[in-house]
Design a protein around this motif. Sequence first.
Motif, short mmCIF file in Angstrom:
data_model
loop_
_atom_site.label_atom_id
_atom_site.label_comp_id
_atom_site.label_asym_id
_atom_site.label_seq_id
_atom_site.Cartn_x
_atom_site.Cartn_y
_atom_site.Cartn_z
N PHE A 91 -6.25 -6.34 19.31
CA PHE A 91 -7.63 -6.75 19.06
C PHE A 91 -8.36 -5.65 18.28
N GLY A 92 -9.11 -6.08 17.28
CA GLY A 92 -9.92 -5.12 16.53
C GLY A 92 -9.20 -4.58 15.31
N LYS A 93 -8.92 -5.43 14.34
CA LYS A 93 -8.17 -5.01 13.15
C LYS A 93 -8.86 -3.88 12.41
N GLU A 94 -10.18 -4.00 12.22
CA GLU A 94 -10.92 -2.98 11.49
C GLU A 94 -10.81 -1.62 12.20
N TYR A 95 -10.92 -1.65 13.52
CA TYR A 95 -10.83 -0.41 14.30
C TYR A 95 -9.43 0.21 14.18
N TRP A 96 -8.41 -0.58 14.45
CA TRP A 96 -7.06 -0.03 14.51
C TRP A 96 -6.51 0.37 13.14
N GLU A 97 -6.94 -0.30 12.09
CA GLU A 97 -6.45 0.08 10.76
C GLU A 97 -7.08 1.38 10.27
N ARG A 98 -8.15 1.80 10.91
CA ARG A 98 -8.69 3.14 10.63
C ARG A 98 -8.02 4.19 11.51
N VAL A 99 -7.67 3.81 12.74
CA VAL A 99 -7.00 4.73 13.64
C VAL A 99 -5.56 4.97 13.20
N LEU A 100 -4.87 3.88 12.85
CA LEU A 100 -3.47 3.94 12.41
C LEU A 100 -3.32 3.12 11.14
N ASP A 101 -2.98 3.76 10.06
CA ASP A 101 -2.77 3.02 8.80
C ASP A 101 -1.31 2.55 8.78
N PHE A 102 -1.09 1.38 9.39
CA PHE A 102 0.27 0.85 9.52
C PHE A 102 0.92 0.63 8.15
N GLN A 103 0.15 0.08 7.22
CA GLN A 103 0.70 -0.20 5.90
C GLN A 103 1.11 1.09 5.19
N TYR A 104 0.32 2.14 5.39
CA TYR A 104 0.65 3.43 4.78
C TYR A 104 1.99 3.95 5.29
N LEU A 105 2.27 3.77 6.58
CA LEU A 105 3.56 4.19 7.13
C LEU A 105 4.70 3.48 6.43
N ALA A 106 4.53 2.17 6.19
CA ALA A 106 5.57 1.43 5.49
C ALA A 106 5.67 1.86 4.04
N ASP A 107 4.53 2.06 3.37
CA ASP A 107 4.53 2.47 1.97
C ASP A 107 5.20 3.82 1.78
N GLU A 108 5.05 4.70 2.79
CA GLU A 108 5.66 6.02 2.73
C GLU A 108 7.14 5.99 3.12
N GLY A 109 7.61 4.84 3.56
CA GLY A 109 9.02 4.71 3.89
C GLY A 109 9.43 5.23 5.24
N VAL A 110 8.46 5.60 6.09
CA VAL A 110 8.83 6.14 7.41
C VAL A 110 9.03 5.04 8.45
N ILE A 111 8.59 3.82 8.13
CA ILE A 111 8.98 2.64 8.90
C ILE A 111 9.36 1.57 7.88
N ASP A 112 10.09 0.55 8.33
CA ASP A 112 10.46 -0.55 7.45
C ASP A 112 9.32 -1.55 7.32
N ASP A 113 9.31 -2.29 6.23
CA ASP A 113 8.31 -3.34 6.07
C ASP A 113 8.38 -4.33 7.23
N GLU A 114 9.60 -4.60 7.69
CA GLU A 114 9.79 -5.56 8.78
C GLU A 114 9.13 -5.08 10.08
N ASP A 115 8.95 -3.77 10.22
CA ASP A 115 8.33 -3.25 11.43
C ASP A 115 6.87 -3.69 11.56
N LEU A 116 6.27 -4.06 10.43
CA LEU A 116 4.89 -4.53 10.47
C LEU A 116 4.79 -5.90 11.16
N ASN A 117 5.94 -6.56 11.34
CA ASN A 117 5.96 -7.85 12.04
C ASN A 117 6.07 -7.69 13.55
N LEU A 118 6.15 -6.46 14.03
CA LEU A 118 6.27 -6.24 15.47
C LEU A 118 4.96 -6.50 16.20
N PHE A 119 3.88 -6.63 15.45
CA PHE A 119 2.56 -6.84 16.07
C PHE A 119 1.74 -7.76 15.18
N GLU A 120 0.69 -8.30 15.75
CA GLU A 120 -0.27 -9.09 14.98
C GLU A 120 -1.67 -8.85 15.54
#
Length: 302
Positions: A232-261
């Motif tokens: 809950f709280g996309k705006e809040y959590w995307e400032r706390v944790l930049d999930f997309q940035y982790l994937a863009d930097e290659g430290v997690i897989d793009d598929e890992d972004l599907n682990l949550f919604e």
Amino acid sequence: MEELERAANLKRILESPSYRVAYQDLDFLTDPKLRPTRMELELLKPELAFERLNITATIVVFGGTRIVERAHAESQFRQAEAKLQLDPQNATLQRQVAVARRLLAKSRYYDVAREFAYIVSRACTTEGRCNYVICTGGGPGIMEAANRGAYDAGAKSIGLNIRLPMEQQPNPYITPELCFQFRYFALRKFHFLLRAKALVVFPGGFGTLDELTDALTLRQTRRMQPIPIIIFGKEYWERVLDFQYLADEGVIDDEDLNLFEFAETAQEAWDSICRFHEAASQPAGHPANHLDNGNGDHLTGH
């Protein structure tokens, strides 16, 4: 040995710590070398209680202790403003007002967490038994809201409290026989996830962040049962944790972004959980059943 001396020595024997029965000797049980035994007891005590009450599936709700219901948040904001009026140029007081205003804005999540737990508990309660039991850390804030929602629905709910320097007290909405106090965070986390059928995460601080990333890591590495993770709280959590940035930097897989919604309403979150378990039940050839309460054992290493 004289009779008086024998009697005195016998008294010392009976009063000696060595003569205590081991399981009643608190000095012995709290010895640092007994840590493995204490950890096993923290594992077993809730385990036996859940088994006795036939609790095999939970929905875990995490969130900040400082996100309180609106009336309380408004009171805190007014108090901060009153202090600032006495010293308008005080930078510390200015910041306290700003923080109190932000917490007031987030008080809506208290209502959402309460509504979510109510929806789950009403939907899953049949013949006095709740198949998906709400489970929280047992403290104030979002945890209180979730336990309160289950309480409103007349359903059981779990509180896994933890001993902290601030002496966190359990909130008053937990089912008494399902409130446990832990010393070890590791064992508490184990019980959070062992029976979890979903993890629902609201805005929070270090503790909530730790619990979220721990679950994401276990899901990423397939060391726990597949569950939906609803944030809950996309705006809040995307400032706390930049999930997309982790994937863009290659430290997690793009598929890992599907682990949550993400979700913003209680019904939206519950619908997502139902869809997840209905879809999961299809490949096995069984009828869709979002109340499947099979217990995954991946966390035990079996």
